[in-house]
Design an enzyme around this catalytic site. Structure first.
Site, PDB file in Angstrom:
ATOM      1  N   ARG A  71      62.134  61.755  41.441  1.00 36.61           N
ATOM      2  CA  ARG A  71      61.632  62.850  42.252  1.00 36.61           C
ATOM      3  C   ARG A  71      62.121  62.683  43.683  1.00 36.61           C
ATOM      4  NH1 ARG A  71      57.433  60.924  39.035  1.00 36.61           N
ATOM      5  NH2 ARG A  71      56.594  62.436  37.514  1.00 36.61           N
ATOM      6  N   LYS A 100      54.407  59.194  40.854  1.00 38.53           N
ATOM      7  CA  LYS A 100      53.380  60.231  40.883  1.00 38.53           C
ATOM      8  C   LYS A 100      52.168  59.854  40.050  1.00 38.53           C
ATOM      9  CE  LYS A 100      52.773  65.170  39.956  1.00 38.53           C
ATOM     10  NZ  LYS A 100      53.442  66.414  39.476  1.00 38.53           N
ATOM     11  N   HIS A 129      64.457  68.704  41.840  1.00 34.13           N
ATOM     12  CA  HIS A 129      63.791  68.671  40.530  1.00 34.13           C
ATOM     13  C   HIS A 129      64.680  69.266  39.439  1.00 34.13           C
ATOM     14  CE1 HIS A 129      59.877  66.975  39.790  1.00 34.13           C
ATOM     15  NE2 HIS A 129      59.683  67.798  38.790  1.00 34.13           N
ATOM     16  N   ARG A 165      66.288  66.405  37.890  1.00 37.85           N
ATOM     17  CA  ARG A 165      65.327  65.671  37.054  1.00 37.85           C
ATOM     18  C   ARG A 165      65.228  66.339  35.680  1.00 37.85           C
ATOM     19  NH1 ARG A 165      60.973  62.187  37.160  1.00 37.85           N
ATOM     20  NH2 ARG A 165      59.115  62.796  35.985  1.00 37.85           N
ATOM     21  N   HIS A 212      56.699  60.075  33.184  1.00 35.89           N
ATOM     22  CA  HIS A 212      55.678  61.062  32.850  1.00 35.89           C
ATOM     23  C   HIS A 212      54.372  60.367  32.504  1.00 35.89           C
ATOM     24  CE1 HIS A 212      58.748  64.426  31.726  1.00 35.89           C
ATOM     25  NE2 HIS A 212      58.428  64.436  33.004  1.00 35.89           N
ATOM     26  N   TYR A 232      60.322  69.774  26.931  1.00 40.55           N
ATOM     27  CA  TYR A 232      61.778  69.752  26.806  1.00 40.55           C
ATOM     28  C   TYR A 232      62.229  69.907  25.362  1.00 40.55           C
ATOM     29  CZ  TYR A 232      61.671  68.227  31.631  1.00 40.55           C
ATOM     30  OH  TYR A 232      61.464  68.167  32.975  1.00 40.55           O
TER      31      TYR A 232
END
Length: 419
Positions: free
Chosen positions: A269, A294, A364, A367, A390, A399
């Site tokens: 990120r 994150k 992003h 990413r 994640h 995805y």
């Protein structure tokens, strides 16, 4: 100090002979300590020379009289150099060319002088002055979240000013009209943020007695459905074309290429790129650490040869006289560490420059491209989620909708093997 940035001795003598010559030279020394480029220093000195002529022509004889003439000089400068301006951004840039060097010089020349703040005031700071302190002190929100409230409430304040509606005269109809106006330009996620911020604001107004009725029920509660959209990724050939478009002969090119390789290789990120420190790279064991992700966890990656070479190429030209330990620095003085917004804007600009079309282009996007590339390589979703950091498996499952190669196999009657 002037000799380092001006070749002509006549120009140096002319600067020193001015009434503000000593203050200008002192200001140049402060810029030089911040590693400011010669072109910027020359531009600042040129503006200060015009300011010297302006105040002398007005009969100013004391330094403490200078602050009273700054606004008039800015207007004079704009009238002379701002005829081409077509937007508010153009006008602000021309005004800063004159105001910024003058006010910075006065900070050095006059003890106790501080630059007045020219930032736009907070929305509703007069009619509801306690709202943002309420968000900060009672709700405990971060500054980044407060910025989102500012982004929502400033258009709302402008709308009320244009329609002549005061806060005490708010009605459900006026709120609905504002929502409909914003819906013409905002994305669905932006509308959810707008209605959420307005709901908190209206509840605060009712609690403080600024409005008589609780109007929060007049705001629609939109919903964002999971898996309702597909990731805004670009194809891997476009990623390779983006990397190949960077001119690595320049210092900025070396920096941007290193950032792009990190984004594409590890799916990092923008905040993780901006926070990356020199100590996070273990050259002995060929590893790179991302300490604060994150989800609140950390990740250690093997340092690939391509990424390592790109970082080394940038570190060879990175300034060594900067105390900050962040890897990536701004390209201009005072060479502060890059912020996540700068990282995303850099990626977006480079995508536009080579004609890559994607909705909301930014860091992003790479990413998403990294994850999509891993999906196409038939890696398990759990492995992919752990790789890009994640926190929830559902974040990775989105995805699956871009696994075109698997869908193609099902169409040509090979779906049994796929399933």
């Amino acid at each position: 100090m002037l000799e380092r940035h001006f070749r002509s001795l006549k120009v140096i003598d002319r600067i020193r002979a001015q009434w503000l010559g000593p203050q200008i030279e002192r200001y140049v020394q402060s810029l030089d300590e911040l590693h400011t480029g010669t072109a910027t220093i020359q531009q600042n000195v040129r503006a200060l020379g015009h300011f010297n002529e302006f105040v002398v022509g007005r009969g100013v004889q004391r330094l403490d009289q200078l602050p009273d003439h700054v606004d008039a000089f800015v207007s004079h400068w704009f009238a002379k150099h701002g005829k081409w301006c077509k937007s508010a951004q153009d006008r602000a840039a021309i005004a800063s060319q004159s105001r910024l060097p003058v006010e910075r010089m006065l900070c050095l020349a006059l003890p106790g002088f501080t630059r007045p703040s020219h930032r736009p005031r907070m929305p509703f700071c007069v009619s509801a002055p306690g709202f943002f302190p309420f968000l900060l002190n009672e709700k405990g929100l971060r500054q980044a979240t407060l910025h989102k409230y500012t982004y929502t409430l400033r258009p709302f304040e402008s709308y009320l000013a244009q329609t002549g509606i005061t806060l005490s005269a708010l009605t459900p109809a006026s709120i609905t009209d504002f929502i409909n106006t914003r819906a013409e330009t905002l994305h669905k996620s932006g509308m959810l943020g707008t209605t959420g911020a307005l709901r908190v604001f209206l509840a605060y107004l009712h609690r403080e007695g600024i409005i008589a009725n609780d109007l929060t029920r007049s705001l629609p509660r939109g919903r964002a459905y999971r898996q309702a959209s597909i990731p805004r990724a670009i194809s891997w050939p476009d990623v390779e074309r983006l990397l190949a478009s960077v001119d690595c002969r320049s210092d900025v090119g070396k920096r941007d290429y290193a950032i792009l390789t990190l984004l594409a290789s590890y799916g990092l990120r923008a905040r993780e790129i901006a926070a990356l420190c020199l100590d996070d790279i273990d050259w002995v064991h060929d590893q790179i650490s991302i300490p604060m992700r994150k989800g609140g966890h950390s990740t250690r990656y093997p340092l690939s040869a391509t990424v390592g070479e790109a970082i080394i190429a940038y570190l060879h030209v990175r300034r060594t006289d900067i105390a900050d330990r962040q890897v990536f620095l701004a390209a201009r003085s005072p060479y502060t560490p890059m912020r996540h917004t700068g990282v995303s804007c850099m990626v977006s600009g480079r995508m536009r420059s080579i004609g890559i079309q994607v909705a909301r282009a930014g860091s992003h996007t790479l990413r998403h491209a990294c994850v999509q590339h891993l999906v196409e390589a038939d890696l398990p979703f759990k492995v992919i989620g752990d790789y890009v950091g994640h926190r929830h498996p559902a974040s990775t499952l989105v995805y699956g909708k871009v696994a075109v190669h698997k869908l193609r196999e099902m169409v040509i009657a090979q779906g049994e093997d796929v399933l």
